[in-house]
Design a protein around this motif. Structure first.
Motif, PDB file in Angstrom:
ATOM      1  N   ARG A  55     -12.274  -3.856  33.210  1.00 47.98           N
ATOM      2  CA  ARG A  55     -10.981  -4.116  33.855  1.00 47.98           C
ATOM      3  C   ARG A  55     -10.142  -5.078  33.013  1.00 47.98           C
ATOM      4  NH1 ARG A  55      -9.571  -8.311  36.348  1.00 47.98           N
ATOM      5  NH2 ARG A  55     -11.680  -9.014  36.856  1.00 47.98           N
ATOM      6  N   GLU A  56     -10.753  -6.177  32.601  1.00 48.36           N
ATOM      7  CA  GLU A  56     -10.016  -7.180  31.828  1.00 48.36           C
ATOM      8  C   GLU A  56      -9.499  -6.613  30.499  1.00 48.36           C
ATOM      9  OE1 GLU A  56      -8.941 -10.237  32.311  1.00 48.36           O
ATOM     10  OE2 GLU A  56      -9.883 -10.723  34.224  1.00 48.36           O
ATOM     11  N   LEU A  57     -10.329  -5.828  29.814  1.00 43.44           N
ATOM     12  CA  LEU A  57      -9.885  -5.282  28.524  1.00 43.44           C
ATOM     13  C   LEU A  57      -8.770  -4.260  28.717  1.00 43.44           C
ATOM     14  CD1 LEU A  57     -13.252  -4.956  26.603  1.00 43.44           C
ATOM     15  CD2 LEU A  57     -11.527  -6.759  26.445  1.00 43.44           C
ATOM     16  N   GLN A  58      -8.828  -3.519  29.832  1.00 48.14           N
ATOM     17  CA  GLN A  58      -7.749  -2.567  30.133  1.00 48.14           C
ATOM     18  C   GLN A  58      -6.455  -3.341  30.413  1.00 48.14           C
ATOM     19  OE1 GLN A  58      -8.258   0.987  30.041  1.00 48.14           O
ATOM     20  NE2 GLN A  58      -6.066   0.755  29.894  1.00 48.14           N
ATOM     21  N   GLU A  59      -6.559  -4.419  31.217  1.00 48.45           N
ATOM     22  CA  GLU A  59      -5.365  -5.217  31.552  1.00 48.45           C
ATOM     23  C   GLU A  59      -4.812  -5.962  30.339  1.00 48.45           C
ATOM     24  OE1 GLU A  59      -6.540  -7.935  34.649  1.00 48.45           O
ATOM     25  OE2 GLU A  59      -6.892  -6.334  36.099  1.00 48.45           O
ATOM     26  N   GLU A  60      -5.700  -6.610  29.579  1.00 46.55           N
ATOM     27  CA  GLU A  60      -5.256  -7.500  28.505  1.00 46.55           C
ATOM     28  C   GLU A  60      -4.913  -6.772  27.215  1.00 46.55           C
ATOM     29  OE1 GLU A  60      -7.997 -10.671  27.761  1.00 46.55           O
ATOM     30  OE2 GLU A  60      -7.712 -11.563  29.732  1.00 46.55           O
ATOM     31  N   LEU A  61      -5.664  -5.691  26.922  1.00 41.38           N
ATOM     32  CA  LEU A  61      -5.518  -5.040  25.616  1.00 41.38           C
ATOM     33  C   LEU A  61      -5.182  -3.559  25.706  1.00 41.38           C
ATOM     34  CD1 LEU A  61      -8.702  -6.604  23.954  1.00 41.38           C
ATOM     35  CD2 LEU A  61      -6.350  -7.395  23.718  1.00 41.38           C
ATOM     36  N   GLY A  62      -5.282  -2.977  26.915  1.00 38.70           N
ATOM     37  CA  GLY A  62      -5.003  -1.550  27.081  1.00 38.70           C
ATOM     38  C   GLY A  62      -6.001  -0.663  26.366  1.00 38.70           C
ATOM     39  N   CYS A  63      -7.241  -1.149  26.166  1.00 38.61           N
ATOM     40  CA  CYS A  63      -8.225  -0.356  25.435  1.00 38.61           C
ATOM     41  C   CYS A  63      -9.475  -0.133  26.282  1.00 38.61           C
ATOM     42  CB  CYS A  63      -8.593  -1.033  24.112  1.00 38.61           C
ATOM     43  SG  CYS A  63      -9.473  -2.591  24.282  1.00 38.61           S
ATOM     44  N   THR A  64     -10.288   0.819  25.856  1.00 46.99           N
ATOM     45  CA  THR A  64     -11.556   1.083  26.522  1.00 46.99           C
ATOM     46  C   THR A  64     -12.681   0.901  25.508  1.00 46.99           C
ATOM     47  OG1 THR A  64     -11.350   3.452  26.070  1.00 46.99           O
ATOM     48  CG2 THR A  64     -10.596   2.676  28.229  1.00 46.99           C
ATOM     49  N   VAL A  65     -13.805   0.366  25.992  1.00 47.53           N
ATOM     50  CA  VAL A  65     -14.924   0.072  25.104  1.00 47.53           C
ATOM     51  C   VAL A  65     -16.222   0.644  25.653  1.00 47.53           C
ATOM     52  CG1 VAL A  65     -13.895  -2.076  24.239  1.00 47.53           C
ATOM     53  CG2 VAL A  65     -15.439  -2.145  26.219  1.00 47.53           C
ATOM     54  N   ARG A  66     -17.189   0.725  24.759  1.00 49.33           N
ATOM     55  CA  ARG A  66     -18.551   1.043  25.126  1.00 49.33           C
ATOM     56  C   ARG A  66     -19.371  -0.200  24.820  1.00 49.33           C
ATOM     57  NH1 ARG A  66     -23.245   3.094  22.863  1.00 49.33           N
ATOM     58  NH2 ARG A  66     -22.484   3.014  20.730  1.00 49.33           N
ATOM     59  N   ILE A  67     -20.138  -0.669  25.815  1.00 46.24           N
ATOM     60  CA  ILE A  67     -20.984  -1.850  25.615  1.00 46.24           C
ATOM     61  C   ILE A  67     -22.222  -1.428  24.825  1.00 46.24           C
ATOM     62  CG2 ILE A  67     -22.414  -3.571  26.794  1.00 46.24           C
ATOM     63  CD1 ILE A  67     -20.372  -3.381  29.147  1.00 46.24           C
ATOM     64  N   THR A  93     -14.071   2.925  22.360  1.00 40.80           N
ATOM     65  CA  THR A  93     -14.467   4.320  22.558  1.00 40.80           C
ATOM     66  C   THR A  93     -13.599   5.199  21.662  1.00 40.80           C
ATOM     67  OG1 THR A  93     -12.901   4.639  24.355  1.00 40.80           O
ATOM     68  CG2 THR A  93     -15.119   3.911  24.979  1.00 40.80           C
ATOM     69  N   ALA A  94     -14.072   6.415  21.416  1.00 41.49           N
ATOM     70  CA  ALA A  94     -13.345   7.339  20.537  1.00 41.49           C
ATOM     71  C   ALA A  94     -11.935   7.608  21.054  1.00 41.49           C
ATOM     72  CB  ALA A  94     -14.120   8.653  20.408  1.00 41.49           C
ATOM     73  N   GLU A  95     -11.768   7.644  22.393  1.00 42.60           N
ATOM     74  CA  GLU A  95     -10.453   7.973  22.967  1.00 42.60           C
ATOM     75  C   GLU A  95      -9.610   6.731  23.284  1.00 42.60           C
ATOM     76  OE1 GLU A  95     -13.562   7.670  26.127  1.00 42.60           O
ATOM     77  OE2 GLU A  95     -13.406   8.848  24.299  1.00 42.60           O
ATOM     78  N   SER A  96     -10.106   5.548  22.946  1.00 36.30           N
ATOM     79  CA  SER A  96      -9.369   4.325  23.271  1.00 36.30           C
ATOM     80  C   SER A  96      -8.081   4.206  22.456  1.00 36.30           C
ATOM     81  CB  SER A  96     -10.225   3.091  22.986  1.00 36.30           C
ATOM     82  OG  SER A  96      -9.459   1.918  23.204  1.00 36.30           O
ATOM     83  N   PRO A  97      -6.987   3.792  23.111  1.00 34.21           N
ATOM     84  CA  PRO A  97      -5.791   3.433  22.329  1.00 34.21           C
ATOM     85  C   PRO A  97      -6.100   2.198  21.469  1.00 34.21           C
ATOM     86  CG  PRO A  97      -5.311   3.542  24.697  1.00 34.21           C
ATOM     87  CD  PRO A  97      -6.794   3.627  24.546  1.00 34.21           C
ATOM     88  N   GLU A  98      -5.321   2.002  20.432  1.00 33.41           N
ATOM     89  CA  GLU A  98      -5.460   0.794  19.612  1.00 33.41           C
ATOM     90  C   GLU A  98      -5.177  -0.409  20.510  1.00 33.41           C
ATOM     91  OE1 GLU A  98      -6.168  -1.446  16.176  1.00 33.41           O
ATOM     92  OE2 GLU A  98      -6.641   0.642  16.633  1.00 33.41           O
TER      93      GLU A  98
END
Length: 132
Positions: A55-67, A93-98
């Motif tokens: 949630r925080e990374l989506q809000e702060e950076l607009g990106c998606t990650v894999r742990i 993730t492969a589909e994450s925006p920069e």
């Protein structure tokens, strides 16, 4: 006598890409303003640390990650209170925006050897030992 406050649970993402690690600069008007940190934020009541991180990374950076790894949480005391920092090593993730600094002043992809040249938030400093 007042009850000691429990540490606030806070997640942070050590986002690795091509041997570099992302640091985010805190806005000047916030606590620890101008310092660099591993992005993340507070865990909401009833939320898992992993959910908070996404949630925080989506809000702060607009990106998606894999742990890729969960590091050992630890408590860091500031003069205004303490936090329990829950660090995760991640990759985009492969589909994450920069990643884009929605809530930070700047982002930087830093070589491991250069991490010490950035002025980090004090709670993030102990993480460097394992990253260097």
């Amino acid at each position: 006598m007042e009850e000691p406050l429990l540490p606030v649970p806070v997640v942070c993402a050590i986002i690795v890409r091509g041997g570099r690690i992302m640091l985010a600069q805190r806005p000047p008007d916030k606590k620890l303003g101008g310092l660099w940190e591993f992005p993340g934020g507070k865990v909401e009541p009833g939320e898992s640390a992993e959910a908070a991180l996404h949630r925080e990374l989506q809000e702060e950076l607009g990106c998606t990650v894999r742990i890729t790894q969960t590091l050992t949480p630890f408590v860091h005391a500031y003069d205004w209170g303490s936090i329990e920092l829950i660090p995760f090593v991640c990759e985009l993730t492969a589909e994450s925006p920069e990643p884009h600094p929605h809530e930070h002043t700047a982002l930087a992809w830093v070589e491991r050897a250069e991490l010490l040249s950035y002025e980090l938030a004090p709670a993030d400093v102990p993480l460097l030992k394992g990253l260097m």
